[in-house]
Design a protein around this motif. Structure first.
Motif, short mmCIF file in Angstrom:
data_model
loop_
_atom_site.label_atom_id
_atom_site.label_comp_id
_atom_site.label_asym_id
_atom_site.label_seq_id
_atom_site.Cartn_x
_atom_site.Cartn_y
_atom_site.Cartn_z
N TYR A 14 -33.16 12.49 4.30
CA TYR A 14 -34.11 11.53 3.73
C TYR A 14 -33.38 10.50 2.86
CZ TYR A 14 -38.47 13.94 5.07
OH TYR A 14 -39.53 14.47 5.76
N LEU A 15 -32.43 10.99 2.07
CA LEU A 15 -31.67 10.06 1.24
C LEU A 15 -30.85 9.12 2.12
CD1 LEU A 15 -30.63 9.03 -1.51
CD2 LEU A 15 -28.83 10.79 -1.39
N ALA A 16 -30.29 9.67 3.20
CA ALA A 16 -29.48 8.84 4.10
C ALA A 16 -30.30 7.67 4.64
CB ALA A 16 -28.92 9.69 5.25
N VAL A 17 -31.54 7.92 5.04
CA VAL A 17 -32.39 6.82 5.54
C VAL A 17 -32.83 5.93 4.37
CG1 VAL A 17 -34.54 6.22 6.73
CG2 VAL A 17 -33.17 8.15 7.54
N ALA B 41 -28.37 5.64 7.27
CA ALA B 41 -28.91 5.83 8.63
C ALA B 41 -30.22 5.07 8.68
CB ALA B 41 -29.12 7.31 8.91
N ASP B 42 -30.71 4.84 9.93
CA ASP B 42 -31.95 4.08 10.08
C ASP B 42 -33.13 4.97 10.43
OD1 ASP B 42 -30.38 1.55 10.05
OD2 ASP B 42 -29.66 2.32 11.98
N LEU B 43 -32.81 6.19 10.84
CA LEU B 43 -33.83 7.04 11.46
C LEU B 43 -33.46 8.50 11.27
CD1 LEU B 43 -36.10 7.33 13.67
CD2 LEU B 43 -34.34 6.90 15.38
N TYR B 44 -34.46 9.31 10.98
CA TYR B 44 -34.28 10.77 10.91
C TYR B 44 -35.34 11.40 11.81
CZ TYR B 44 -35.29 15.38 8.60
OH TYR B 44 -35.59 16.69 8.32
N LEU B 45 -34.86 12.12 12.80
CA LEU B 45 -35.78 12.77 13.74
C LEU B 45 -35.81 14.27 13.49
CD1 LEU B 45 -34.68 11.02 17.08
CD2 LEU B 45 -36.81 10.62 15.79
N SER C 249 -31.46 -0.45 19.89
CA SER C 249 -30.16 0.05 20.35
C SER C 249 -29.11 0.10 19.23
CB SER C 249 -29.64 -0.81 21.51
OG SER C 249 -29.53 -2.15 21.09
N ASP C 250 -29.38 -0.59 18.14
CA ASP C 250 -28.44 -0.57 17.01
C ASP C 250 -28.70 0.58 16.04
OD1 ASP C 250 -27.24 -2.82 17.94
OD2 ASP C 250 -28.32 -4.21 16.61
N LEU C 251 -29.75 1.35 16.30
CA LEU C 251 -30.13 2.38 15.32
C LEU C 251 -29.06 3.46 15.19
CD1 LEU C 251 -33.89 2.99 16.27
CD2 LEU C 251 -32.99 1.71 14.31
N LEU C 252 -28.90 3.92 13.96
CA LEU C 252 -28.07 5.09 13.70
C LEU C 252 -29.05 6.17 13.26
CD1 LEU C 252 -25.31 6.43 13.37
CD2 LEU C 252 -25.13 5.37 11.11
N HIS D 59 -26.42 3.71 21.04
CA HIS D 59 -25.08 4.01 21.53
C HIS D 59 -24.23 4.83 20.57
CE1 HIS D 59 -23.98 0.57 19.02
NE2 HIS D 59 -25.04 0.00 19.54
N ARG D 60 -24.69 4.93 19.32
CA ARG D 60 -23.88 5.69 18.36
C ARG D 60 -24.31 7.16 18.32
NH1 ARG D 60 -23.82 2.00 13.08
NH2 ARG D 60 -25.88 1.41 13.83
N GLU D 61 -23.34 8.03 18.15
CA GLU D 61 -23.62 9.46 18.03
C GLU D 61 -24.46 9.71 16.78
OE1 GLU D 61 -22.79 12.14 20.06
OE2 GLU D 61 -22.42 10.43 21.40
N PRO D 62 -25.34 10.72 16.84
CA PRO D 62 -26.15 10.99 15.63
C PRO D 62 -25.30 11.56 14.50
CG PRO D 62 -26.53 12.67 17.30
CD PRO D 62 -25.67 11.61 17.95
N ILE D 63 -25.77 11.35 13.27
CA ILE D 63 -25.18 12.03 12.12
C ILE D 63 -25.93 13.36 12.00
CG2 ILE D 63 -24.83 11.97 9.62
CD1 ILE D 63 -25.17 8.94 9.73
N ARG D 64 -25.21 14.44 12.11
CA ARG D 64 -25.86 15.76 11.94
C ARG D 64 -25.58 16.26 10.54
NH1 ARG D 64 -24.93 17.71 18.01
NH2 ARG D 64 -26.75 16.58 18.84
N MET D 65 -26.64 16.54 9.84
CA MET D 65 -26.54 16.85 8.41
C MET D 65 -27.64 17.85 8.05
SD MET D 65 -27.14 13.96 5.52
CE MET D 65 -25.86 12.82 5.92
N ASP D 66 -27.32 18.81 7.20
CA ASP D 66 -28.33 19.75 6.75
C ASP D 66 -29.16 19.15 5.62
OD1 ASP D 66 -27.44 22.36 8.18
OD2 ASP D 66 -25.59 21.59 7.29
#
Ligand code: AMP
Ligand code: MG
Length: 330
Positions: free
Chosen positions: A245-248, A253-257, A205-208, A233-240
């Motif tokens: 990959y660098l963000a994770v 961020a913790d996750l990239y889907l 639940s803490d994942l960004l 509970h946190r809104e996703p970071i939307r990024m092109d």
């Protein structure tokens, strides 16, 4: 750092830095008017210039190495392409690369390869073209693949913040398989390289999480269901781009889907290879939506994979379960 790819890394870093300079120079000329007109010519010019610059360096240092990328120069070789070609030449000249129109086209065509070989480079000269035009995130991604394994990956991210504590933008990140992931400010090649490390978040639940801005590239509806399932509970970071990959990789961020929006789309290797090695060497984990490893031995696409899931490694199984549980019926 001792590793077997010293000269490859040196060439790759230098060429991505130069390509980023050309991309920035073209991007600085994008106006709100050209955006409103949906004029995509800046990205065309920068895409070609970036590819010419990187392929020229690779050819000079490693003449036998093929490059698999998105662009070929066919459009530039016809009379209607001459306006673009002139602009591409001028951007190459600006970064000190003098060339004839013929040479520039030949360098670009080096990257238009699609045949698989035991050793090759894959290049996305501008990943995230929509982000580039919006003056948001984009990346130059370069990777060396040997016998289907990514040995070296580089991400140039000209608009990513250097750190939380700084207003400076522009990050260069790289990884050598088995030797960790590293980053440096894009504009300071003399600065010490710092290790890149994923986050330690392990409570779902803490994942960004982050995902594409474009809902056509990754399903926002599906990720919404997964987030609800995990109690995120946190809104996703939307990024092109591969900046995700660098963000994770560095724990922003913790996750990239990356969740398929339609059956049959095959992810392109140049949209992933650089990022995959950076994040895995930073301690992260990568698989497709079924939990299968990304297979870079299939040619120019990830033909036997579907979508992509990138985590800090602590939450991978629980995320794959949630994806499976909410997979749309097709
Ligand atoms: P992003 O910046 O994450 O939105 O991804 C940009 C990349 O998405 C581009 O480089 C394209 O190669 C790729 N792309 C194009 N169409 C699709 C699609 N239907 N699904 C997934 N990726 C796509
Ligand atoms: Mg791309």
């Amino acid at each position: 750092m001792t590793h077997p790819y010293r000269s490859e890394l040196k060439t790759a870093l230098r060429s991505v830095r130069l390509a980023a300079r050309a991309c920035r120079s073209v991007q600085a000329g994008i106006t709100t008017e050209s955006l409103a007109k949906k004029d995509s010519s800046p990205v065309t010019v920068a895409d070609y210039a970036s590819q010419a610059i990187v392929c020229h360096s690779l050819q000079t240092s490693f003449p036998g190495d093929p490059v698999i990328g998105e662009e070929g120069a066919a459009e530039l070789r016809v009379p209607e392409g001459s306006v673009f070609l002139e602009k591409v030449l001028s951007e190459c000249r600006n970064v000190g690369l003098m060339a004839t129109p013929q040479q520039v086209c030949d360098w670009i065509d080096l990257g238009g390869n699609s045949t698989y070989s035991p050793r090759f480079w894959t290049l996305d000269p501008i990943d995230g073209t929509k982000g580039y035009l919006r003056k948001e995130q984009y990346a130059i991604s370069l990777a060396l693949i040997i016998d289907g394994t990514i040995e070296l990956g580089v991400l140039g991210c000209p608009n990513m913040p250097v750190s939380d504590a700084s207003d400076e933008v522009g990050v260069l990140a790289w990884a050598i398989r088995g030797h960790g992931a590293w980053m440096q400010p894009l504009d300071h090649s003399e600065a010490p390289a710092v290790p890149v490390q994923v986050s330690s978040t392990s409570v779902p639940s803490d994942l960004l999480f982050c995902e594409s801005v474009e809902s056509g590239h990754s399903s926002h509806d599906w990720s919404g269901l997964i987030a609800a399932e995990l109690g995120i509970h946190r809104e996703p970071i939307r990024m092109d781009s591969q900046c995700k990959y660098l963000a994770v990789a560095r724990g922003d961020a913790d996750l990239y889907l990356r969740l398929p929006t339609r059956k049959g789309y095959q992810e392109k290797i140049w949209d992933h290879a650089g990022g995959v090695l950076v994040v895995t060497e930073a301690g992260g984990q990568v698989s497709d939506i079924h939990g299968r490893p990304a297979d870079f031995s299939q040619g120019s696409t990830l033909a036997i994979n579907e979508g992509m899931v990138v985590t800090n490694g602590k939450v991978h199984p629980v995320v794959i379960d949630a994806i499976r549980k909410h997979a749309p019926a097709v």
